[in-house]
Design a protein around this motif. Structure first.
Motif, PDB file in Angstrom:
ATOM      1  N   ASP A  41       0.852  -1.186   0.000  1.00 51.38           N
ATOM      2  CA  ASP A  41       0.000   0.000   0.000  1.00 51.38           C
ATOM      3  C   ASP A  41       0.893   1.243   0.000  1.00 51.38           C
ATOM      4  OD1 ASP A  41      -2.286   1.494  -0.022  1.00 51.38           O
ATOM      5  OD2 ASP A  41      -3.107   0.681   1.838  1.00 51.38           O
ATOM      6  N   ILE A  43       1.233   4.656   2.049  1.00 50.50           N
ATOM      7  CA  ILE A  43       0.746   5.274   3.284  1.00 50.50           C
ATOM      8  C   ILE A  43       1.295   6.697   3.326  1.00 50.50           C
ATOM      9  CG2 ILE A  43       0.608   5.051   5.798  1.00 50.50           C
ATOM     10  CD1 ILE A  43      -0.351   2.475   4.645  1.00 50.50           C
ATOM     11  N   GLU A  44       0.400   7.642   3.024  1.00 50.00           N
ATOM     12  CA  GLU A  44       0.825   9.025   2.902  1.00 50.00           C
ATOM     13  C   GLU A  44       1.489   9.521   4.192  1.00 50.00           C
ATOM     14  OE1 GLU A  44      -2.364  11.520   1.560  1.00 50.00           O
ATOM     15  OE2 GLU A  44      -1.026  13.256   1.449  1.00 50.00           O
ATOM     16  N   LYS A  46       4.307   8.361   5.568  1.00 48.70           N
ATOM     17  CA  LYS A  46       5.181   7.394   6.242  1.00 48.70           C
ATOM     18  C   LYS A  46       6.665   7.703   5.991  1.00 48.70           C
ATOM     19  CE  LYS A  46       5.962   3.018   4.804  1.00 48.70           C
ATOM     20  NZ  LYS A  46       7.327   2.513   4.879  1.00 48.70           N
ATOM     21  N   PHE A 218      -0.038  -2.038  10.071  1.00 50.79           N
ATOM     22  CA  PHE A 218      -0.291  -2.285   8.642  1.00 50.79           C
ATOM     23  C   PHE A 218      -0.408  -3.784   8.360  1.00 50.79           C
ATOM     24  CE2 PHE A 218       1.820  -3.270   4.527  1.00 50.79           C
ATOM     25  CZ  PHE A 218       0.865  -2.766   3.672  1.00 50.79           C
ATOM     26  N   ASP A 221      -3.698  -5.013   9.892  1.00 51.23           N
ATOM     27  CA  ASP A 221      -4.889  -4.159   9.708  1.00 51.23           C
ATOM     28  C   ASP A 221      -5.449  -3.657  11.038  1.00 51.23           C
ATOM     29  OD1 ASP A 221      -4.961  -4.421   6.882  1.00 51.23           O
ATOM     30  OD2 ASP A 221      -5.826  -6.429   7.115  1.00 51.23           O
ATOM     31  N   GLY A 223      -5.390  -0.409  12.059  1.00 48.59           N
ATOM     32  CA  GLY A 223      -5.753   1.014  12.075  1.00 48.59           C
ATOM     33  C   GLY A 223      -4.859   1.800  11.145  1.00 48.59           C
ATOM     34  N   ASN A 224      -4.708   3.093  11.477  1.00 48.95           N
ATOM     35  CA  ASN A 224      -3.976   4.004  10.598  1.00 48.95           C
ATOM     36  C   ASN A 224      -2.487   4.031  10.964  1.00 48.95           C
ATOM     37  OD1 ASN A 224      -2.747   6.570   9.777  1.00 48.95           O
ATOM     38  ND2 ASN A 224      -4.797   7.049   8.995  1.00 48.95           N
ATOM     39  N   LEU A 225      -1.653   3.634   9.998  1.00 51.02           N
ATOM     40  CA  LEU A 225      -0.212   3.508  10.269  1.00 51.02           C
ATOM     41  C   LEU A 225       0.426   4.873  10.534  1.00 51.02           C
ATOM     42  CD1 LEU A 225       1.921   1.163  10.221  1.00 51.02           C
ATOM     43  CD2 LEU A 225       2.598   2.049   8.010  1.00 51.02           C
ATOM     44  N   THR A 226       0.022   5.883   9.753  1.00 51.85           N
ATOM     45  CA  THR A 226       0.619   7.212   9.939  1.00 51.85           C
ATOM     46  C   THR A 226       0.305   7.748  11.327  1.00 51.85           C
ATOM     47  OG1 THR A 226       0.265   7.571   7.591  1.00 51.85           O
ATOM     48  CG2 THR A 226       0.892   9.483   8.861  1.00 51.85           C
ATOM     49  N   ASP A 227      -0.895   7.491  11.811  1.00 54.25           N
ATOM     50  CA  ASP A 227      -1.245   7.942  13.166  1.00 54.25           C
ATOM     51  C   ASP A 227      -0.326   7.292  14.196  1.00 54.25           C
ATOM     52  OD1 ASP A 227      -3.269   9.428  12.139  1.00 54.25           O
ATOM     53  OD2 ASP A 227      -4.914   8.137  12.821  1.00 54.25           O
ATOM     54  N   SER A 244       1.045  17.423  12.219  1.00 51.27           N
ATOM     55  CA  SER A 244       0.861  16.302  11.319  1.00 51.27           C
ATOM     56  C   SER A 244       1.887  16.423  10.201  1.00 51.27           C
ATOM     57  CB  SER A 244      -0.550  16.342  10.742  1.00 51.27           C
ATOM     58  OG  SER A 244      -0.525  15.830   9.441  1.00 51.27           O
TER      59      SER A 244
END
Ligand code: UDP
Length: 253
Positions: A41, A43-44, A46, A218, A221, A223-227, A244
C-alpha cells in the motif's frame, strides 16, 4: 537540478549516488509492504516520518559512540549517508517474543525473554529472508568471526539505547531489525549501523495499553499507520505536539 543516478530501489527506500564520493542519498518512500511484498500500500506521510525518526535514532547512537552511516538529513524525505557494503544479514534483537519467533517456538506474543536474543536472517527476498546460524554465516563467508563479534556488540548497544529511549516515553521495545555496513578507512575496515531505524523495522508497544505503534498496524490491519508513527514521533519530541506530517509540513523542517 542535475539528475541523480539511482543506485538501488528497495521496498521502502531509493538510494541515489551522493554529492561526494563515498556518500549516498537515502530517499524514504511512502510505500509499505509486508509478508515479503505480498501485501502493499502507499501510506501518505510514512516516508517523512521514517526519515525524521531514523535521523533521531542514528544521531542519538552517534552521540553515545555507536558508529552509523548517517551524515545529515537533507530534506523531508532524504538523508545523506556514508556509502558502505551491506553485510547480507538482517540482525534481529528481541526482548519480548513476537512475530516469527512466537510462531516458530510457540511462545505467546509479549512474553518477556530471559535476556535479549539476537537472530540472523539471510537477506534474500526470493527465499523470504531465512533464519541462519553463525555456522552458515562463517561457512558461506558472509561475515568473519571478528565481524560477528562486532555485530553482536553493536546490536546489543543499539538495543540498550533504543530500549532506554523508548522506555522514557512509555513504549516497550519488543524487537527490531538492523543492517550492518562495512566501510574502509584505508586498509582498515569497520562496521557501522546502516539502512534505517524506524517503526517499519521495530516492534513498539505502548507500555500501558499494549497498543501497537509499528508496522504491525499495517501488517495486521489494526488502524492508521501514519497515526501510529506520528504518535511515536510526537512522544520522542521529533514532531511538535499535534503536528501532522501531511497537513503542516513546515513544522518538521
Ligand atoms: N523485520 C524487518 N524486516 C524484515 C523482517 C523483520 O524490519 O524483513 C523486523 C520486524 O519489524 C520486527 C523484527 O524485525 O521488528 C522481527 O521480525 P520477525 O522475525 O518477527 O518477522 P515478522 O513476524 O515481521 O515476519
Amino acid at each position: 537540478m542535475a539528475r541523480r543516478k539511482k543506485i538501488y530501489e528497495g521496498k521502502a527506500k531509493i538510494l541515489y549516488e551522493g554529492p561526494e564520493p563515498g556518500t549516498i542519498v537515502q530517499y524514504f518512500k511512502d510505500d509499505a509492504t509486508a509478508f515479503n511484498a505480498q501485501k502493499k500500500d502507499v501510506i501518505e506521510g510514512k516516508g517523512v516520518l521514517n526519515n525524521r525518526l531514523s535521523e533521531f535514532f542514528m544521531t542519538g547512537l552517534a552521540q553515545i559512540g555507536v558508529p552509523t552511516h548517517f551524515i545529515k538529513r537533507i530534506n523531508m524525505r532524504e538523508q545523506l549517508c556514508r556509502s558502505c557494503e551491506i553485510i547480507p544479514l538482517e540482525v534481529i534483537v528481541r526482548n519480548y517474543a513476537a512475530g516469527s519467533m512466537s510462531t516458530r517456538l510457540g511462545i505467546e506474543e509479549g512474553t518477556q525473554l530471559p535476556r535479549p536474543i539476537v537472530e540472523y536472517c539471510y537477506k534474500d527476498d526470493a527465499l523470504g529472508d531465512p533464519l541462519v546460524t553463525e555456522e552458515h554465516i562463517a561457512a558461506f563467508g558472509w561475515a568473519s568471526q571478528q565481524d560477528m563479534d562486532d555485530i553482536l556488540s553493536l546490536a546489543l548497544r543499539v538495543n540498550d539505547f533504543l530500549s532506554g529511549v523508548m522506555l522514557a516515553v512509555g513504549i516497550k521495545l519488543v524487537d527490531f531489525k538492523i543492517e550492518i555496513g562495512r566501510v574502509y578507512d584505508g586498509d582498515f575496515q569497520r562496521l557501522i549501523v546502516a539502512d534505517e531505524i524506524s517503526p517499519d523495522s521495530c516492534r513498539l508497544w505502548d507500555m500501558e495499553t499494549g497498543q501497537k505503534l509499528d508496522k504491525d498496524v499495517f501488517r495486521r490491519d489494526l488502524g492508521n499507520l501514519t497515526d501510529a508513527y506520528t504518535e511515536v514521533a510526537r512522544r520522542l519530541g521529533v514532531l511538535p505536539k499535534n503536528a501532522s506530517p501531511i497537513t503542516k509540513p513546515t513544522l518538521i523542517n
